[in-house]
Every structure is written in C-alpha cells, then in structure tokens.
Design an enzyme around this catalytic site. Structure first.
Site, PDB file in Angstrom:
ATOM      1  N   GLU A 134      -3.068  -8.683   3.086  1.00  0.00           N
ATOM      2  CA  GLU A 134      -3.522  -9.197   4.390  1.00  0.00           C
ATOM      3  C   GLU A 134      -5.041  -9.154   4.527  1.00  0.00           C
ATOM      4  O   GLU A 134      -5.592  -9.732   5.445  1.00  0.00           O
ATOM      5  CB  GLU A 134      -2.831  -8.424   5.523  1.00  0.00           C
ATOM      6  N   HIS A 183      -4.095  -4.536  -0.373  1.00  0.00           N
ATOM      7  CA  HIS A 183      -3.783  -5.084   0.953  1.00  0.00           C
ATOM      8  C   HIS A 183      -3.861  -6.610   0.916  1.00  0.00           C
ATOM      9  O   HIS A 183      -4.955  -7.160   1.073  1.00  0.00           O
ATOM     10  CB  HIS A 183      -4.771  -4.538   1.988  1.00  0.00           C
ATOM     11  N   CYS A 208       0.826  -1.207   0.000  1.00  0.00           N
ATOM     12  CA  CYS A 208       0.000   0.000   0.000  1.00  0.00           C
ATOM     13  C   CYS A 208       0.865   1.265   0.000  1.00  0.00           C
ATOM     14  O   CYS A 208       1.592   1.506  -0.947  1.00  0.00           O
ATOM     15  CB  CYS A 208      -0.995  -0.036   1.154  1.00  0.00           C
TER      16      CYS A 208
END
Lengths: 198, 251
Positions: free
Chosen positions: A182, A180, A77
């Site tokens: 995650e 992202h 990011c």
C-alpha cells in the site's frame, strides 16, 4: 467482489483501505467471523508486536478462523510473520500456515546495517506466480521491519538485507508479503491488483 | 539492496503549501495534495509535511489534509510540526500518516519519546533535531534554530535512539538555506554511532551534495525543500545522477 480487511490491534490499516479504494475494490474493515468467511478475498494487514497481536486474535478465535479460510488470503508485513510458525519477537507461537520461522535481524556491522530495515529494497528471485504477474525486473518495495521470515520452499520472492529473507510466501490460498504494498508506489499497486484478480 | 531515500519537504500553513513552488504543471501551487502527487510520480521515495500553523483549531485542517494526502498517494509520508501529545499522534496516524515527527516536545519532555514508541511503535516516531555549532561544539536548538539548549547534539541523538525513536531527522541550522552542502561531519558521526536511520536536512544546493551526504555523511536519506520546489534539481535527474555515481537508489 467483497474484500474483508481483518481488524485487529495492528496499528495503521487506513492506508491499506485507501490503496484498495484507489483500485476500486469494495473493502470493509472487520473482525466479524461471518463477514470474513463470506468475503471473496481476505487481507490481513499489520504493524505492531507479534505476541500482542496473537493474543488479540486468539481472544476472538480469529486464529482458528484464519486457518480455515479457503478464499485467497493476503498477509502483509506483521501479517506475513503471524502466518509463519514461530516468531523470535517475544518468543511467539504464530498461526503456522507457513512452516517457516521468523527471526530478528542481527546486524554484523551496525555502521552498515541498521535495524529496523527501513526504506525501499528489491524483490529478487521472483517465482512464476500469479501474484507476481507483469512486474518489472527486481521491483522496489517499501519495508519497515526488524524481524524477517527465513527462506523456505514457500518463498516466491526474496530480498537481501544483511542476508536473503522471504519477501513473499505462498502456499495454497495463502499469500504473504513482508513489505507494504500500500506504500510501494506503482509496484505495490500492481501487487494488490494481482491479488484482487486471483 | 536497500536504497538511499530522497525526501522532498513541504511546509504547510492552514492546510496549504507555503514558500513558493515552481511547477508549470501545477494548477494550484498551494495545494499540498497536488504537489505530493507530482513528487510521488517523479520518484520521491517519501514525503515530509511540516505544519507551521500556529493555532490549535487550525490544526484540525492538518488532519483533514493528511487524509486527503493518504487517499491520493502511495508512498510513505511523515507529518511534523507542533506535535506534543499522544493524542496529537493518534489523530494524525488515524488520519493516514505513516510517521510523525516531534522536535521541541521531545526536548522539553524526553519521556514522551518512550511513551509514543510504546503506544504506536518505533517505526512511526521520527525525532527531528535542529543542531547548531557554538564555538565548535554542537548544541541542540529549538524554535526553528533560534533558541539554544544545553543539550549536546551527539548525546541527545543517542538518547532519543535509546528512548525508542525509529529515525532521526537531523537539520544543521548552520547549513540550512545556504545551499553549500549538508553538514557531513556531524551526520557521519551520528549515523555511525546509532543503530537507527538518519535523515539529513539542511544545505542541499546541487546534485553532488546528495552524493556527498550519502557517502561522506553516511546518511540513510536526504531531505530538501526549495531546490525541489523550484525545480533547480528535478528528482528524476537527481536519481539518474546518483545512480551513475554508484549510489544505490530506487529507479
């Protein structure tokens, strides 16, 4: 294998740590130069504003350190944007690992395109790269950002929002992703697993 | 292409899911983590947890729950309900929430939106707006839609956007619970007016309602609770339907 997640004032990094934990990785959140240098892999997460983040990194000499690292390095990011040359966000000189400029999304038509670009979008034009191994075709990843890196020779995947931009970049030991991982379900998990097995 | 988001909402009280849920594969229907995991595996694009716990000390349970959810699932989630201070937000974000949503606190003290956006970034501040039509005029309501305010919904939506909200969660109290469809008219009006995404809530009853809210209602995301909890509309079927209908959706 030891993973260092660079600690700086970059908002919520907890979810990156949890994602690494789910993959069974031994990760530590740190801004200690020795610990970062000694790690097998380094992750540079981030959310927040570019100039504030750069100031923080410079004040701790982390800017120089990041550019000297030789192990696999992953910017996420804002991490991707800071690895570029320059960001339009408060006219910020960034680390310059990628000779790429970061620009603000300007919607041609605010009814159709909102800024920030929030939600799930596709990775396209995937290069033959170990980070992208065994991904489904045009996989979806989760985005939240108002600035984007332009397309460049270092682009290994693009995404279309208003226009095409660099979804992922790679040069030498440096990898970066704008979305992202995650928070990107199984696709994100695979991307992180691919990074861990580089 | 950026896809439209499908968001199940879970009501939480004292760390447990309330309102019935009807999943045969659930071992414990009250465990929010287990339910969150099922929704995430089924293809939900995001989750919202709405805490309806009344007491302050019970709210510690909420932060603990947020950590458990963050450890277990890999899609974004928002936490709302009773959040009013910078400190509340800090605790929940540190616990692992991706976004927080504020409602009444913003109505009582609009400046808090600016403060939260400056401190944590607009991307994690969702402002929830409950609206109800009174004699044909849309007014913001608080207290679960029971208390009217003098704020016009459209003007308030513009104001929260200008103050730095990252997204708006618009619930039509006239449609909530009716299963007669989303309030597409006001959604379209607000979504066209604002530069930030609008999440539609209230009124989902069948799959066509979702198609309508993404087309006529111009919503960026749609939220629902009971129709998902009771499996009246399984998320995988909803997504295949929307895909067939030409709505851009994550597969």
């Amino acid at each position: 294998m030891k993973i260092a997640v660079i600690k700086y004032n970059s908002g919520n990094v907890q979810s990156v740590l949890y994602a690494l934990e789910r993959l069974g990785a031994d990760a530590v959140l740190t801004d200690d130069p020795d610990q970062i240098r000694a790690a097998d892999k380094v992750i540079f997460p981030g959310q927040g504003e570019a100039s504030t983040a750069m100031k923080y990194l410079k004040a701790r000499n982390l800017d120089t350190l990041i550019k000297e690292l030789k192990q696999p390095f992953l910017g996420v990011c804002l991490g991707l944007q800071l690895l570029c040359e320059h960001s339009e966000e408060n006219d910020t000189e960034c680390l310059g690992v990628f000779p790429v400029k970061v620009k603000k999304f300007i919607p041609e038509n605010s009814q159709e395109f909102k800024v920030p670009h929030v939600g799930w979008n596709e990775l396209e034009n995937l290069a033959d790269n170990p980070l992208l191994k065994d991904l489904p075709e045009n996989p979806f990843v989760y985005y939240v950002h108002s600035f984007y890196a332009e397309l460049a020779p270092e682009t290994i995947a693009s995404t279309h929002y208003i226009h095409d931009f660099s979804a992922m970049l790679h040069r030498d030991n440096y990898y970066a992703i704008q979305a992202h991982p995650e928070k990107s379900g199984l696709v994100g998990e695979k991307l992180l697993a691919n990074f861990l097995s580089l | 292409m950026l896809t439209k988001r499908i968001i199940p909402c879970l009501d939480i009280k004292d760390g447990r899911t309330v309102k019935g849920v009807n999943f045969v594969e659930l071992r414990d229907a009250g465990d929010p983590v287990e339910l969150a995991k099922i929704y995430s595996d089924e293809g939900a694009d995001e989750l919202v947890f709405l805490d309806i716990t009344a007491t302050v000390d019970k709210r510690k349970t909420l932060a603990e729950l947020v950590t458990k959810v963050a450890k277990a699932i890999n899609i974004p989630f928002t936490v709302g309900g009773g959040i009013s201070t910078i400190e509340d937000v800090k605790v929940l974000l540190n616990a692992g929430a991706d976004k927080i949503s504020i409602n009444s606190a913003a109505v009582h003290n609009p400046q808090i939106i600016n403060e939260m956006a400056a401190e944590f970034g607009s991307q994690c501040i969702v402002v929830a707006i409950d609206t109800r039509s009174v004699d044909g005029i849309d007014f913001v309501h608080t207290h679960g839609g029971r208390k009217a305010t003098l704020l016009r919904t459209q003007a308030w939506a513009q104001e929260v956007c200008d103050r730095g909200a990252g997204e708006i969660l618009l619930t039509s109290m006239d449609h909530d619970g009716t299963k007669a469809g989303f309030s597409n008219e006001i959604l379209a009006e607000i979504s066209s007016m604002l530069s930030i995404p609008v999440i539609a809530s209230g009124g989902a009853g069948n799959m066509a309602h979702f198609k309508d809210v993404f087309t006529f209602g111009k919503a960026d995301a749609a939220l629902a609770a009971s129709i998902f909890h009771f499996k009246e509309i399984p998320i995988p079927s909803l997504k295949s339907y929307l895909d067939r209908e030409g709505i851009s959706i994550r597969k």
